[in-house]
Design a protein around this motif. Structure first.
Motif, PDB file in Angstrom:
ATOM      1  N   LEU A 187       0.809  -1.215   0.000  1.00  0.00           N
ATOM      2  CA  LEU A 187       0.000   0.000   0.000  1.00  0.00           C
ATOM      3  C   LEU A 187       0.840   1.262   0.000  1.00  0.00           C
ATOM      4  O   LEU A 187       0.386   2.329  -0.406  1.00  0.00           O
ATOM      5  N   GLU A 218       4.924  -6.182  11.049  1.00  0.00           N
ATOM      6  CA  GLU A 218       3.577  -5.858  11.477  1.00  0.00           C
ATOM      7  C   GLU A 218       2.809  -7.105  11.920  1.00  0.00           C
ATOM      8  O   GLU A 218       2.307  -7.172  13.040  1.00  0.00           O
ATOM      9  N   VAL A 222       1.368  -8.031  15.653  1.00  0.00           N
ATOM     10  CA  VAL A 222      -0.065  -8.211  15.863  1.00  0.00           C
ATOM     11  C   VAL A 222      -0.316  -9.513  16.617  1.00  0.00           C
ATOM     12  O   VAL A 222      -1.057  -9.550  17.588  1.00  0.00           O
ATOM     13  N   LEU A 274      -6.298   3.177   3.075  1.00  0.00           N
ATOM     14  CA  LEU A 274      -6.457   1.746   3.297  1.00  0.00           C
ATOM     15  C   LEU A 274      -5.427   1.245   4.305  1.00  0.00           C
ATOM     16  O   LEU A 274      -5.708   0.385   5.127  1.00  0.00           O
ATOM     17  N   LEU A 275      -4.255   1.831   4.222  1.00  0.00           N
ATOM     18  CA  LEU A 275      -3.198   1.465   5.168  1.00  0.00           C
ATOM     19  C   LEU A 275      -3.618   1.796   6.599  1.00  0.00           C
ATOM     20  O   LEU A 275      -3.436   0.999   7.520  1.00  0.00           O
ATOM     21  N   ARG A 305      -6.264  -0.564   7.705  1.00  0.00           N
ATOM     22  CA  ARG A 305      -5.737  -1.865   8.080  1.00  0.00           C
ATOM     23  C   ARG A 305      -5.220  -1.860   9.507  1.00  0.00           C
ATOM     24  O   ARG A 305      -5.466  -2.797  10.271  1.00  0.00           O
ATOM     25  N   SER A 306      -4.518  -0.792   9.879  1.00  0.00           N
ATOM     26  CA  SER A 306      -4.003  -0.788  11.239  1.00  0.00           C
ATOM     27  C   SER A 306      -5.144  -0.737  12.244  1.00  0.00           C
ATOM     28  O   SER A 306      -5.059  -1.312  13.331  1.00  0.00           O
ATOM     29  N   ARG A 307      -6.233  -0.082  11.866  1.00  0.00           N
ATOM     30  CA  ARG A 307      -7.393  -0.078  12.768  1.00  0.00           C
ATOM     31  C   ARG A 307      -8.036  -1.453  12.850  1.00  0.00           C
ATOM     32  O   ARG A 307      -8.446  -1.898  13.916  1.00  0.00           O
ATOM     33  N   TYR A 338      -6.500  -4.251  12.431  1.00  0.00           N
ATOM     34  CA  TYR A 338      -5.589  -5.038  13.254  1.00  0.00           C
ATOM     35  C   TYR A 338      -5.855  -4.772  14.728  1.00  0.00           C
ATOM     36  O   TYR A 338      -5.894  -5.678  15.544  1.00  0.00           O
ATOM     37  N   GLU A 339      -6.053  -3.506  15.035  1.00  0.00           N
ATOM     38  CA  GLU A 339      -6.275  -3.108  16.413  1.00  0.00           C
ATOM     39  C   GLU A 339      -7.502  -3.829  16.977  1.00  0.00           C
ATOM     40  O   GLU A 339      -7.486  -4.339  18.089  1.00  0.00           O
TER      41      GLU A 339
END
Lengths: 612, 355
Positions: A398, A460, A464, B271-272, B275-277, B279-280
Motif C-alpha cells: 500500500l 507488522e 499483531v 487503506l493502510l 488496516r491498522s485499525r 488489526y487493532e
C-alpha cells in the motif's frame, strides 16, 4: 622446509603456511619452475600449476574488496580485542561465500602482526591418538573445546617470533555442535569466562527462517560483536579481475567482454570469479595453441585443480565452495553468456530484493509486454518460506501503490492466494500456484509507477500476533474461567471492565461520546481522590474470587507456552536486513525500518494493565 | 461479589427464564439418566453455557460447582509441546481447543482419550460417564472435527461430549448428525426486560421501564451484554433516569468510526490506516465476522440500491473467503479495497454527471 612447515601447520599455523607458500610462489615466478602437482599434457604451461587464488590474494587492505565501513569495523574490533585483558572478546563475521571474509581477516591480522590459529574439524580418527591411550576417543565437541582452551593458553613450539598476539579463527564447527547449537553455546560461555584469546567466527550467511547457531539473545549475552559482509558489487569484482589480469603476465588477458560476463555470472563471489578467469585464460591459451580436445581436458584439469586446492585450505579457503563450476541453472539474464562454459551460480535473492521485484516490477527492455524478471524465479525461490514474502508484500504494497483500482486488484490476488495456501491437503500442488498467482498478480496490476524511496517493514503481522496473545493473557488474568470463552469475554466483559482506560484501542479518538460512557474510569480516578464506591466491586472482578481454585503455576505455564509458540515467528522476524550495496536496481530503495515504536507501544499497554 | 452476569446466573433448569419448554425437555431427558452427545448452538449471550451448566447440575448434583483449573501438557507428533488449560470438576471437563490453534486435533484426541479411558469404578450413585464440554466448537479446524467424529463413537460408553457453538454452519455434517442439536435462541425484547427487572429487584434497585427497553434494544438480543450494560448504567448514575445514555462498547464505536473513515476518503494510504485499525480490533479479540458485519452495516448506509447489491456481493464473497483462508485480515482488507474502488468510481461518475 616448505614441505615440513605445511605438514605441521595444516592445523594451526595458517598464516605461517601462507607466508611460506607466498615465498614459494614469489620465488617461482621469475624462474618459472612451478611445482608439478599432476602429470598431464600441461607440463609446459607452468602458470597453470599455480593457484591463482593464492597467488593473487590481496596483500594490503587497499586490495581488499570489502566495503570501507565494514573494514573499519573489523579493524577497530581487532584493535579493541587485542587490548582487552580478562575476558575474551568474540566476533561473528557473516556474509555470503566468496566475499572475502577470511581474506580480509588475514590481511588485517598480518598487518597487525597477529597470529591466526584456525580450528579444523578432523575427519578421521587419528591413529596416533588411538595408539597413545586407550580412552582417547574424545568427542568432537570435546576436542573443539580443548582446542579453544589450549590454544589460548600455550604458545606453539614452532612459534618463532616472541610477543606475537594470537587470534583464533573458527570457520567450521564439529557436526555435533551444528546439530545442537546449545552445546556450542555452553562451550562458548565457558570460554568466555576462561579464555583469553579473542575468537572470530566466520560463517556464511545464516539461512532465512532458521535461528542458526548464534541466536540474537546469545550474541547479546556474551557480548559477541557481529559484522555482516555484504555481497561484493560487480564493479569491485571487475576491479579485482583487472588487477589480476595486470599482475598476471603469464598468459593472455581475456577481452573485456569476457570479463564482464564472468562478473555477471558470479553474483559477487570473488573466489568463483577468479577461478573462472583462470579457466578463461586457460581456454584462450588452448585455443591459440590448438590443442586437441581442449574443452574436456580443461574442464577435467580445472576440476582436478579444485580438488587439490580444497583440502589445503588456502587463504581464500575453497573448502565450502565445491559448487563453483557446477552449472546448476542458467538465469535468463545470462543467456547471452552461453559461450562461457562453466558459469552459472544459482543465486538466491535476498528477501528484500524479491519483495522489491514484486512491488517495483520492471518492464523488459526489448518488449514492453513482458516483465524484466521472470515471476517464476521468485516463486521458485520462495517455496521454502512462502509466508515471510507474503507478509512482507502485504505489509508494504500500500505504500507503493497509488491507484485505488490497482490496489483493489492486488489485494484480490492476495486473497485468492491465501485461500489456495490454506488448502493444506494438497499443499505441494497449491503452494506454487498460490505464490505464482500472487507474484504475477502484484507484478502486473500496477498501472502507474511512481518510484520513491520507501522503507520496507516486515514485522507488522508478528507484532499483531504478539499483542493478540498479550490481550488474551489479560483476559485470563481477569478470571481464569474466561479462557474457555475468550471470544465472548473479549467482546463483552473486557470493554465493560476497561472502558475508560481509553488507551485500550490505539489512536482512539477522544470524543465527548466516549467520555460519557467512561463511568468506570471516573470511579477509577476517584480512587485517588478517595471517593470510591464501585472500587470493591471492580477489584473482586479482577481478583477472580470465583470458586475456582487456581493452581499457583498457572500464569507461569501459560506464559511459557506462548513463549514457545512465539519462537518460530520471532526467528523469522529476528534478523534485521539491510541492502547496502547491490546493483543499481530499484531494490536499493529498500531498507529495514525498525519497529521499536510498536514494541514500546506494547509495553505501555502492559503497564496500563498492571497499573490498573 | 462479582459481576451481575455471574451473580444472577440461574443454576437449575427450572429457574431458567426463557425457552422454558426446552428446559423442561432437557430436564426430562437427563432424568432418564443418560443422554446422547449434544450440540448446543445459538447466538452469543443467549445462555448456552448457562443451560449446559444447569443440565450438568441436574445430572450430577451440586458437585459440579466445585471447579478447578488444570493444565495439560500435550505433545504433538512434531514434538511441539502444547499447554492447554481446562476447567473441570469431578464429573466434567471444559476445554477450548481452539486455544491451541491448528494443533487442536491433537488436543481433542489426547484430552478425550485421557478422560474417557478412566472408567468409573463405582457406578452406584454416580453416572458411568463423564462429560466433556468443548467450547467454541465452530472454531475447530476441519481436521479436529474429523478427529472428533471418530473419538465420539469410540468412547461413547464412558464419555459424553457437549459441543458449544455459535453457528452450526461451520460444524461438519458428520458431527451434526452424531449430536442432538439444541438450539438456544436469543431472548426477545420482553424477556430481556423481564430479566433486567428481576435483577434490579434482587439488587434492590428500581429500573424505569424506558431505560430497560433501551438497554434491551441496544444489547441486540445478547442477554449478557444487556446485564453488563445495566451494571454500567448503575455505576454511571443511580437512581436511574429514564433518558439515561446507554453506553455501547468502545470497539463498536471504533468500528463505526472506521467505516466512516472508509467512506470519507478512498486511497491506498487510507487503506493502510484502515488496516491498522482493523488489526487493532482483531488484537482485542473481536472476531473477524463481527468486524465484517459491523463494517458492512455501516458502509451500505451510504449507498444507493444499485451500489448496495455490488457491495453486499463483494462482502459475501470475501466473508466466505475468510473461512476458506487462514488470514482474515487479507480478506477484510480486500473487501475494504473493493468497496473503496467501487465507491470511488461511483462518486466520480456522479460528479461527472453534475457538470
Amino acid at each position: 622446509m616448505a614441505c615440513k612447515s605445511s605438514w605441521i601447520s595444516t592445523c594451526f599455523d595458517k598464516n605461517e603456511s601462507n607466508k611460506m607458500s607466498d615465498i614459494d610462489s614469489q620465488r617461482k615466478l621469475p624462474h618459472r619452475d612451478g611445482v608439478q602437482r599432476f602429470n598431464g599434457s600441461f607440463t609446459k604451461e607452468k602458470v597453470m600449476t599455480k593457484d591463482w587464488l593464492k597467488e593473487f590474494a590481496p596483500k594490503t587492505p587497499s586490495d581488499l574488496l570489502v566495503s570501507k565501513p565494514k573494514l573499519d569495523q573489523l579493524n577497530s574490533w581487532l584493535q579493541k580485542a587485542s587490548k582487552t585483558v580478562g575476558e575474551a572478546s568474540m566476533l561473528l563475521i557473516t556474509g555470503p561465500p566468496g566475499v572475502g571474509k577470511s581474506t580480509a581477516l588475514e590481511v588485517l591480522t598480518a598487518m597487525k602482526n597477529i597470529q591466526l590459529v584456525e580450528w579444523e574439524s578432523s575427519v578421521d580418527i587419528d591413529n596416533s591418538e588411538l595408539a597413545g591411550s586407550r580412552n582417547s576417543t574424545q568427542s568432537q565437541a570435546g576436542k573443539f573445546e580443548a582446542f579453544l582452551m589450549n590454544s589460548g593458553r600455550y604458545i606453539s613450539v614452532l612459534e618463532i617470533r616472541e610477543g606475537m598476539k594470537k587470534l583464533i579463527l573458527v570457520r567450521e564447527f564439529p557436526n555435533i555442535l551444528i546439530l545442537h547449537p546449545n552445546l556450542l553455546q555452553d562451550i562458548l560461555r565457558r570460554y568466555h569466562v576462561m579464555g583469553r584469546i579473542p575468537i572470530v567466527f566466520s560463517l556464511p550467511e545464516q539461512t532465512e527462517g532458521s535461528g542458526g547457531m548464534f541466536p540474537k539473545q546469545f550474541l547479546e549475552e556474551l557480548n559477541i560483536h557481529q559484522i555482516s559482509f555484504n555481497k561484493v558489487s560487480d564493479k569491485s569484482v571487475m576491479k579485482a579481475l583487472k588487477r589480476i589480469c595486470m599482475l598476471n603476465t603469464g598468459c593472455d588477458v581475456p577481452s573485456a567482454e569476457v570479463l564482464e560476463k564472468i562478473v555477471g555470472s558470479v553474483h559477487g563471489d570473488i573466489r568463483s570469479a577468479v577461478l573462472q578467469l583462470y579457466y578463461e585464460c586457460m581456454q584462450n591459451k588452448s585455443r591459440t595453441r590448438e590443442q586437441h580436445s581442449a574443452l574436456s581436458t580443461e574442464q577435467a584439469s580445472h576440476k582436478k585443480r579444485n580438488h587439490i586446492t580444497k583440502p589445503s585450505t588456502l587463504p581464500v579457503g575453497s573448502s565450502r565452495k565445491n559448487s563453483v563450476n557446477v552449472c546448476k541453472k542458467q538465469l535468463p539474464a545470462n543467456k547471452t553468456s552461453q559461450e562461457l562454459e562453466s558459469v552459472g551460480k544459482d543465486i538466491q535473492l535476498p528477501i528484500f530484493q524479491r519483495v522489491g521485484r514484486l512491488l517495483y516490477p520492471k518492464k523488459s527492455e526489448e518488449d514492453a509486454e513482458f516483465l524484466a524478471h521472470d515471476p517464476e524465479d521468485i516463486v521458485a525461490q520462495t517455496l521454502s518460506h512462502p509466508r515471510k514474502l507474503f507478509h512482507m508484500v502485504l505489509e508494504n504494497y500500500l505504500k507503493v501503490f497509488r491507484d485505488m483500482n490497482d490496489s483493489c486488484r492486488a489485494i484480490r490476488y492476495a486473497s485468492d492466494s491465501d485461500t489456495m495456501m490454506s488448502e493444506f491437503q494438497e499443499r505441494e500442488l497449491t503452494l506454487p500456484m498460490a505464490l505464482s498467482t500472487m507474484t504475477r498478480g502484484f507484478m502486473t496490476c500496477k498501472s502507474l509507477v511512481k518510484r520513491k524511496w520507501t522503507p520496507l517493514t516486515n514485522q507488522e503481522y508478528f507484532t499483531v500476533i504478539q499483542r493478540t496473545r498479550a490481550v488474551r493473557e489479560k483476559i485470563i488474568d481477569i478470571d481464569p474461567r474466561y479462557i474457555l470463552v475468550p471470544r465472548d469475554a473479549a467482546m463483552d466483559i473486557l470493554p465493560i471492565i476497561y472502558t475508560g482506560l481509553s488507551s485500550r484501542l490505539d489512536s482512539y479518538p477522544y470524543t465527548n461520546k466516549i467520555c460519557d460512557i467512561s463511568g468506570i474510569e471516573a470511579e477509577l480516578t476517584g480512587q485517588a481522590e478517595g471517593r470510591s464506591n464501585l472500587q470493591p466491586a471492580l477489584f473482586t472482578v479482577t481478583d477472580s474470587t470465583s470458586e475456582i481454585k487456581v493452581s499457583s503455576r498457572k500464569m507461569l505455564m501459560v506464559g511459557k507456552s506462548w513463549e514457545k509458540n512465539m519462537k518460530d515467528e520471532e526467528r523469522m522476524t529476528g534478523t534485521p536486513y539491510e541492502i547496502q550495496e547491490s546493483e543499481s536496481d530499484d531494490e536499493n530503495k529498500i531498507s529495514e525500518e525498525h519497529v521499536d515504536a510498536w514494541i514500546e507501544d506494547d509495553i505501555d499497554f502492559l503497564d496500563n494493565f498492571h497499573h490498573f | 461479589m462479582s459481576l451481575w452476569v455471574d451473580k444472577y446466573r440461574p443454576n437449575s433448569l427450572t429457574k431458567l427464564d426463557y425457552h422454558k419448554a426446552q428446559a423442561l425437555h432437557l430436564k426430562n431427558m437427563v432424568q432418564q439418566g443418560d443422554f446422547p452427545h449434544l450440540l448446543v448452538y445459538g447466538p452469543s449471550g443467549a445462555g448456552k453455557k448457562t443451560r449446559i451448566f444447569c443440565l450438568l447440575r441436574e445430572l450430577y448434583g451440586p458437585g459440579v460447582e466445585r471447579l478447578r483449573l488444570e493444565h495439560m501438557n500435550i505433545q504433538t507428533p512434531s514434538n511441539k509441546k502444547i499447554d492447554i488449560t481446562t476447567v473441570s470438576s469431578n464429573y466434567h471437563l471444559e476445554v477450548n481447543p481452539s486455544d491451541a490453534g491448528f494443533h487442536d486435533r491433537v488436543v481433542i484426541q489426547e484430552l478425550i482419550k485421557t478422560v474417557a479411558q478412566t472408567h468409573q469404578l463405582d457406578p452406584s450413585g454416580q453416572r458411568e460417564f463423564k462429560v466433556v464440554v468443548i467450547c467454541e466448537a465452530d472454531c475447530l479446524t476441519k481436521d479436529a472435527q474429523h478427529a472428533l467424529r471418530r473419538t465420539m463413537e469410540k468412547y461413547v460408553a464412558t464419555c459424553r461430549i457437549i459441543l458449544v457453538a455459535n453457528t452450526i454452519s461451520r460444524v461438519i455434517p458428520a458431527i451434526r448428525s452424531r449430536c442432538l442439536g439444541v438450539r438456544v435462541g436469543a431472548p426477545n425484547k420482553e424477556e430481556i426486560i423481564n430479566i433486567l427487572q428481576s435483577v434490579c429487584r434482587k439488587e434492590g434497585l428500581s429500573l424505569p421501564n424506558e431505560l430497560a427497553e433501551r438497554i434491551a434494544v441496544q444489547s441486540n438480543g445478547n442477554l449478557r451484554r444487556a446485564i453488563l450494560f445495566l451494571e454500567t448504567c448503575k455505576v454511571q448514575q443511580y437512581p436511574f433516569q429514564p433518558d439515561q445514555k446507554v453506553a455501547s462498547h468502545d470497539w463498536e464505536i471504533y468500528l463505526k468510526d472506521t467505516a466512516k473513515m472508509i467512506v470519507l476518503e478512498q486511497s491506498p494510504q487510507k487503506l493502510l490506516q484502515i488496516r491498522s485499525r482493523l488489526y487493532e480490533l482483531m488484537i482485542h479479540g473481536i472476531p473477524s465476522e463481527i468486524i465484517f458485519k459491523g463494517l458492512l452495516q455501516e458502509l451500505v448506509k451510504n449507498c444507493d440500491m444499485q451500489l448496495k447489491t455490488q457491495i453486499v456481493e463483494k462482502a459475501a464473497f470475501f466473508e466466505h473467503r475468510i473461512h476458506l483462508g487462514s488470514k482474515p485480515i487479507i480478506h477484510l482488507e480486500a473487501f475494504v479495497a473493493s468497496f473503496m474502488a467501487i465507491y470511488k468510481k461511483f462518486m466520480e461518475a456522479t460528479v461527472a454527471d453534475l457538470f
